[in-house]
Write an enzyme that holds these catalytic residues in place. Structure first.
Site, short mmCIF file in Angstrom:
data_model
loop_
_atom_site.label_atom_id
_atom_site.label_comp_id
_atom_site.label_asym_id
_atom_site.label_seq_id
_atom_site.Cartn_x
_atom_site.Cartn_y
_atom_site.Cartn_z
N HIS A 1 -3.44 -4.43 10.14
CA HIS A 1 -3.87 -3.71 11.27
C HIS A 1 -3.01 -3.60 12.49
O HIS A 1 -3.23 -3.27 13.65
CB HIS A 1 -5.02 -4.61 11.98
CG HIS A 1 -6.55 -4.56 11.16
ND1 HIS A 1 -6.54 -3.66 10.23
CD2 HIS A 1 -7.48 -5.15 11.33
CE1 HIS A 1 -7.59 -3.80 9.61
NE2 HIS A 1 -8.47 -4.75 10.26
N SER B 1 0.92 -1.17 0.10
CA SER B 1 0.06 0.03 -0.09
C SER B 1 0.80 1.03 -0.10
O SER B 1 0.58 2.04 -0.74
CB SER B 1 -0.94 0.02 1.20
OG SER B 1 -1.44 1.28 1.61
N1 SAH Z 1 -11.66 -5.74 2.64
C1 SAH Z 1 -11.43 -7.22 3.02
C2 SAH Z 1 -10.79 -7.61 4.07
C3 SAH Z 1 -9.05 -7.18 3.99
S1 SAH Z 1 -8.07 -8.12 5.05
C4 SAH Z 1 -12.98 -7.76 3.35
O1 SAH Z 1 -13.69 -7.15 3.47
O2 SAH Z 1 -13.07 -9.10 3.32
C5 SAH Z 1 -6.44 -7.08 4.88
C6 SAH Z 1 -5.87 -7.35 3.52
O3 SAH Z 1 -4.63 -6.33 3.68
C7 SAH Z 1 -5.22 -8.75 3.48
O4 SAH Z 1 -5.45 -9.27 2.12
C8 SAH Z 1 -3.66 -8.16 3.47
O5 SAH Z 1 -2.85 -8.90 2.55
C9 SAH Z 1 -3.66 -6.84 3.08
N2 SAH Z 1 -2.50 -5.87 3.40
C10 SAH Z 1 -2.19 -6.03 4.65
N3 SAH Z 1 -1.12 -4.91 4.73
C11 SAH Z 1 -0.90 -4.41 3.48
C12 SAH Z 1 -0.02 -3.75 2.74
N4 SAH Z 1 1.16 -2.98 3.67
N5 SAH Z 1 -0.03 -3.38 1.59
C13 SAH Z 1 -1.10 -4.05 0.70
N6 SAH Z 1 -1.97 -4.87 1.23
C14 SAH Z 1 -1.92 -5.20 2.68
MG MG Z 2 -11.86 -5.23 8.07
#
Ligand code: SAH
Ligand code: MG
Length: 213
Positions: free
Chosen positions: A143, A123
């Site tokens: 998180h 990200s």
């Molecule tokens: N929005 C989804 C849940 C997301 S879970 C739903 O509604 O079901 C969190 C996601 O964030 C995971 O797939 C993980 O791979 C991604 N993630 C965590 N840290 C990240 C980062 N630094 N860059 C990109 N993606 C990331």
């Molecule tokens: Mg969530």
């Protein structure tokens, strides 16, 4: 129309992921409102596309694009041995999680592929090369404080005035969940740059109404 199309709602309910239906409906309402700005809507945290379906449904309604960012290797708590691990999304050849194939299937089945651009990468790295204004920024990625803070600092500067910042998994009480999303939510509130709309459980919606973040 504010509600998701019946096909989209059915696809959302079937999709693997972490967003409950009542929060999903609130997320969709926010996305419809933000889409009226005519700018792309961005999600951090695609996972298997569950929330992306709702973002894409709203984007389709307004003729804008939904963007969704994920490295598809999973968050800390989704790794093998951790609470939210799903062995069916491990790539056996590589030996790491890969949620991209499931996401692609989910979006295809929902009939929403053409409204979504998937950005596969970290990200903060994607945010650094992103140049345009956004109508909505939805933060639902990693998180830890490191990830949540980087998502906030990377993407919120791209949020247009009048656009919506949506944060998932905001738990004021540590007994209910991790505090990183809550801390970036507090940061947004304390910046004075946002007006908060009605929350739905852990889903917080803030409209950018002032300078600074
Ligand atoms: N929005 C989804 C849940 C997301 S879970 C739903 O509604 O079901 C969190 C996601 O964030 C995971 O797939 C993980 O791979 C991604 N993630 C965590 N840290 C990240 C980062 N630094 N860059 C990109 N993606 C990331
Ligand atoms: Mg969530």
């Amino acid at each position: 129309m504010t509600a998701p199309a019946p096909d989209s709602l059915a696809a959302f309910e079937k999709a693997k992921g972490f967003m409950p239906v009542h929060e999903g409906l609130a997320f969709h309402r926010a996305a419809v409102e933000a889409a009226a700005l005519g700018l792309p809507l961005l999600e951090v945290g695609t996972y298997c596309g569950r929330s992306t379906i709702l973002l894409a449904d709203a984007a389709r309604g307004a003729g804008v694009t939904a963007l969704t960012v994920d490295h598809h290797r999973g968050s800390e708590e989704q790794q093998p041995g951790w609470e939210y691990h799903d062995p069916s999304v491990v790539d056996p050849e590589v030996g790491l999680m890969d949620t991209l194939p499931t996401f692609r299937r989910t979006l295809h089945a929902a009939g929403l592929e053409e409204h979504v651009v998937a950005l596969v990468g970290r990200s903060p790295q994607v945010a650094r090369v992103w140049g345009g204004p956004l109508g909505l920024v939805f933060i639902d990625g990693g998180h830890t404080d490191e990830h949540a803070t980087a998502d906030y600092e990377g993407w919120v500067p791209h949020l247009a005035q009048g656009g919506l910042l949506v944060i998932h998994d905001v738990f004021p009480d540590p007994a209910d969940g991790g505090q990183a999303p809550y801390r970036i939510y507090r940061r947004a509130v304390e910046s004075g740059a946002f007006t908060e709309l009605v929350p739905t459980d852990s889903l917080r919606v803030l409209r950018r109404t002032g300078p600074g973040i």
